[in-house]
Design an enzyme around this catalytic site. Structure first.
Site, PDB file in Angstrom:
ATOM      1  N   GLU A   1       0.883  -1.173   0.000  1.00 46.32           N
ATOM      2  CA  GLU A   1       0.000   0.000   0.000  1.00 46.32           C
ATOM      3  C   GLU A   1       0.917   1.218   0.000  1.00 46.32           C
ATOM      4  OE1 GLU A   1      -3.355   0.216  -0.019  1.00 46.32           O
ATOM      5  OE2 GLU A   1      -3.726  -1.931  -0.046  1.00 46.32           O
TER       6      GLU A   1
ATOM      7  N   CYS B   1      -1.735   9.547   2.592  1.00 43.43           N
ATOM      8  CA  CYS B   1      -1.324   8.929   1.322  1.00 43.43           C
ATOM      9  C   CYS B   1      -2.248   9.313   0.184  1.00 43.43           C
ATOM     10  CB  CYS B   1      -1.279   7.421   1.459  1.00 43.43           C
ATOM     11  SG  CYS B   1      -2.829   6.705   1.999  1.00 43.43           S
TER      12      CYS B   1
HETATM   13  P1  NAD Z   1       8.275   4.421   5.081  1.00 37.95           P
HETATM   14  O1  NAD Z   1       8.272   3.618   3.831  1.00 37.95           O
HETATM   15  O2  NAD Z   1       9.440   5.280   5.377  1.00 37.95           O
HETATM   16  O3  NAD Z   1       8.092   3.482   6.380  1.00 37.95           O
HETATM   17  C1  NAD Z   1       7.056   2.533   6.508  1.00 37.95           C
HETATM   18  C2  NAD Z   1       7.490   1.421   7.417  1.00 37.95           C
HETATM   19  O4  NAD Z   1       8.673   0.819   6.893  1.00 37.95           O
HETATM   20  C3  NAD Z   1       7.817   1.833   8.852  1.00 37.95           C
HETATM   21  O5  NAD Z   1       7.271   0.874   9.745  1.00 37.95           O
HETATM   22  C4  NAD Z   1       9.335   1.805   8.894  1.00 37.95           C
HETATM   23  O6  NAD Z   1       9.844   1.466  10.158  1.00 37.95           O
HETATM   24  C5  NAD Z   1       9.659   0.711   7.903  1.00 37.95           C
HETATM   25  N1  NAD Z   1      10.994   0.897   7.314  1.00 37.95           N
HETATM   26  C6  NAD Z   1      11.634   2.070   7.118  1.00 37.95           C
HETATM   27  N2  NAD Z   1      12.837   1.846   6.542  1.00 37.95           N
HETATM   28  C7  NAD Z   1      12.946   0.517   6.379  1.00 37.95           C
HETATM   29  C8  NAD Z   1      13.962  -0.336   5.847  1.00 37.95           C
HETATM   30  N3  NAD Z   1      15.107   0.141   5.365  1.00 37.95           N
HETATM   31  N4  NAD Z   1      13.727  -1.664   5.828  1.00 37.95           N
HETATM   32  C9  NAD Z   1      12.570  -2.165   6.301  1.00 37.95           C
HETATM   33  N5  NAD Z   1      11.579  -1.400   6.830  1.00 37.95           N
HETATM   34  C10 NAD Z   1      11.761  -0.088   6.865  1.00 37.95           C
HETATM   35  O7  NAD Z   1       6.929   5.265   5.010  1.00 37.95           O
HETATM   36  P2  NAD Z   1       6.427   6.360   6.002  1.00 37.95           P
HETATM   37  O8  NAD Z   1       7.316   7.553   5.901  1.00 37.95           O
HETATM   38  O9  NAD Z   1       6.156   5.775   7.344  1.00 37.95           O
HETATM   39  O10 NAD Z   1       4.999   6.716   5.333  1.00 37.95           O
HETATM   40  C11 NAD Z   1       4.885   7.609   4.282  1.00 37.95           C
HETATM   41  C12 NAD Z   1       4.653   6.902   2.966  1.00 37.95           C
HETATM   42  O11 NAD Z   1       3.652   5.919   3.108  1.00 37.95           O
HETATM   43  C13 NAD Z   1       4.130   7.855   1.903  1.00 37.95           C
HETATM   44  O12 NAD Z   1       4.702   7.550   0.661  1.00 37.95           O
HETATM   45  C14 NAD Z   1       2.637   7.557   1.871  1.00 37.95           C
HETATM   46  O13 NAD Z   1       1.992   7.880   0.672  1.00 37.95           O
HETATM   47  C15 NAD Z   1       2.636   6.086   2.125  1.00 37.95           C
HETATM   48  N6  NAD Z   1       1.363   5.668   2.682  1.00 37.95           N
HETATM   49  C16 NAD Z   1       0.542   4.865   1.956  1.00 37.95           C
HETATM   50  C17 NAD Z   1      -0.695   4.512   2.476  1.00 37.95           C
HETATM   51  C18 NAD Z   1      -1.663   3.644   1.733  1.00 37.95           C
HETATM   52  O14 NAD Z   1      -2.634   3.215   2.345  1.00 37.95           O
HETATM   53  N7  NAD Z   1      -1.461   3.366   0.470  1.00 37.95           N
HETATM   54  C19 NAD Z   1      -1.071   4.971   3.731  1.00 37.95           C
HETATM   55  C20 NAD Z   1      -0.184   5.773   4.435  1.00 37.95           C
HETATM   56  C21 NAD Z   1       1.026   6.109   3.917  1.00 37.95           C
END
Ligand code: NAD
Length: 473
Positions: free
Chosen positions: A223, A257
């Site tokens: 997502e 998002c």
């Molecule tokens: P992110 O991708 O930075 O982090 C998401 C998760 O991944 C967190 O739990 C984090 O701890 C983990 N993570 C971070 N780095 C990692 C790594 N190197 N290896 C493994 N796991 C890792 O995203 P964010 O900043 O928390 O959220 C923002 C993004 O999420 C935006 O792009 C937004 O559009 C998207 N988003 C999508 C939805 C949806 O429903 N489609 C909803 C909310 C947010």
């Protein structure tokens, strides 16, 4: 701040990860989670969690994101409550094997689709809706009879601690575990084998998740996000469009998002829309939005700096007709509307994920369609028009995770509609029954009686048998 929301639960050390996953697998293997009663108890537990801990949830969200109470209800625990009630109501029907037709050549026989849980599933959630996006996948996962390991975002530490602390009191803690931590821990976690990984976050990390999952051939749901456009044509009700765009954009300080990322407006109504947008920002958040209790804050300094850079006046970066003000110590960025933005401006190169709304002009809807189709497929598309053929044209000629006509992201609150992205905005969809389906293996079962055993498929093959088969197939 109550004690419960501010006290972090004790995080499990990294070296215990394999043992945690093994214990979940052992629990799944007992068959306990397949039972409908168990699943109902978990869903009831989620409902009790929300009912009894509403204040703590709201406080954790306020501490992490300055989230206003109404937004915490509508977009966080109120949403999860509705999803849980929906699953609770339909669970029995969803679990029932589905009878499907059996072709003549295979008669006598009975064909069924059985709903098997997958096993142990991993849910990795982001910080922007840290309660909703952790709990909504869990609703589907337990409804489908799985054990779950949740890894909430470390960037929303109060909500992460709250989930880790309270979830074990309301759900079967031997089957549903919370593991708090950041990159290092998640990297270790991804070395384990899961039966499904449900990830919500950015495309950059989505790629890391998918590569790790590939090693175990684990299916993934991603997502993700992206730049969701608003298209406003000359027939739109500009006042209503402005109200809905401003609400959808500036809720959660734009860290959504599915927030409208930018606006493409037909030239002839450009000035009219801008006037309404600016007026609406003032109506909603007052002359100084930093004083409004209804406007949130940016999650951390890194994101604040990233957004502040977008406000810096490079060529084509646009002119702020509302907002344009940033205050790093308060993690505040004013609700900002930019006009005269060039498609090459920094703000148009990545998902904004903050309270900055660029407004770009197009000559007509055809130009808006080309603009959208030349870029990554967005998670959502919002179209404001009173012209029915234009609605059909934009829906058919563009590709996006979903579309709301004359509104922002409310399509995601309809449980019967799939919620998910396409292309760069993600793969797979959930909500309502689809959440159950994501975590379910649809197993094909054919039941044949032994007594009747037609011989025409067996050797020795003859002309006569071939004719029979030709007639039946
Ligand atoms: P992110 O991708 O930075 O982090 C998401 C998760 O991944 C967190 O739990 C984090 O701890 C983990 N993570 C971070 N780095 C990692 C790594 N190197 N290896 C493994 N796991 C890792 O995203 P964010 O900043 O928390 O959220 C923002 C993004 O999420 C935006 O792009 C937004 O559009 C998207 N988003 C999508 C939805 C949806 O429903 N489609 C909803 C909310 C947010």
């Amino acid at each position: 701040m109550t004690q419960t929301a501010s006290v972090a639960a004790v995080a499990e050390p990294t070296h215990q990860i394999p043992a945690i996953v093994q214990s979940l697998r052992a629990r799944f293997d007992t068959g306990r989670t397949r039972d409908r009663r168990w699943r109902e108890q978990q869903l009831d537990g989620i409902l009790r969690f929300i009912a009894e801990r509403e204040d703590e949830i709201r406080e954790a969200l306020a501490a992490d994101l300055g989230k206003p109470a109404v937004e915490a209800f509508v977009a966080e625990f109120g949403f999860v409550r509705a999803e849980t009630k929906h699953a609770r109501k339909h669970l029995k029907a969803w679990m029932k094997p589905e009878r499907v037709g059996t072709p003549l050549v295979l008669q006598p026989g009975k064909s069924l689709v059985h709903k098997d849980p997958l096993g142990v599933v991993l849910v990795i959630s982001p910080w922007n809706y840290p309660f909703h996006l952790a709990m909504a996948p869990i609703v589907g996962a337990v409804a489908a009879g799985n054990c779950v390991l949740l890894k909430p975002s470390e960037l929303a530490p109060h909500t992460s601690a709250l989930l880790s602390r309270f979830l074990p009191h309301y759900m079967d803690e031997t089957c549903v575990r919370v593991l708090e931590g950041g990159v290092e821990k998640t990297t270790e976690l991804l070395k384990e084998r899961f039966d499904h990984i449900f990830f919500t976050g950015s495309g950059r990390i989505g790629r890391i998740i998918m590569a790790a999952a590939a090693k175990h051939l684990t299916p993934v749901t991603l997502e993700l996000g992206g730049k969701s456009p608003c298209v406003v044509d000359r027939t739109a009700d500009l006042r209503t469009a402005a109200r809905r765009i401003v609400w959808g954009k500036f809720s959660n300080a734009g860290q959504t998002c599915v927030a409208p990322d930018y606006v493409l407006v037909e030239r002839e109504v450009h000035d009219g829309l801008l006037n309404h947008l600016v007026r609406t920002v003032r109506e909603f958040y007052g002359d100084d939005p930093s004083l409004s209790p209804d406007f949130g804050r940016i999650i951390n300094a890194r994101h604040h700096q990233r957004l502040s850079k977008m406000l810096e006046g490079a060529d084509g970066a646009g002119t702020a007709v509302a907002g344009g003000v940033a205050n790093e110590s308060e993690k505040y960025i004013a609700p900002t509307i930019l006009r005269d933005v060039s498609p090459d401006a920094p703000v148009m190169q990545e998902e904004i994920f903050g309270p900055i709304l660029p407004v770009l002009t197009v000559n007509d809807v055809g130009e808006a369609i080309s603009f959208i189709n030349q870029r990554d497929k967005p998670l959502a598309l919002y179209l404001y028009t009173e012209h029915a053929p234009t609605q059909e044209r934009v829906i058919t000629e563009t590709s996006s995770g979903g579309v709301s006509v004359n509104h922002v992201w409310l399509h995601l609150a309809v449980p019967e509609l799939p919620f998910g992205g396409v292309g760069e905005s993600g793969m797979g969809a959930y909500h309502g029954k689809r959440s159950f389906d994501v975590f379910t293996h649809h197993k094909a079962v054919l039941k044949k009686p032994a007594l009747v055993d037609p011989q025409f498929m067996y050797p020795p093959y003859t002309e006569q048998k071939k004719k029979w088969l030709e007639r039946l197939l």
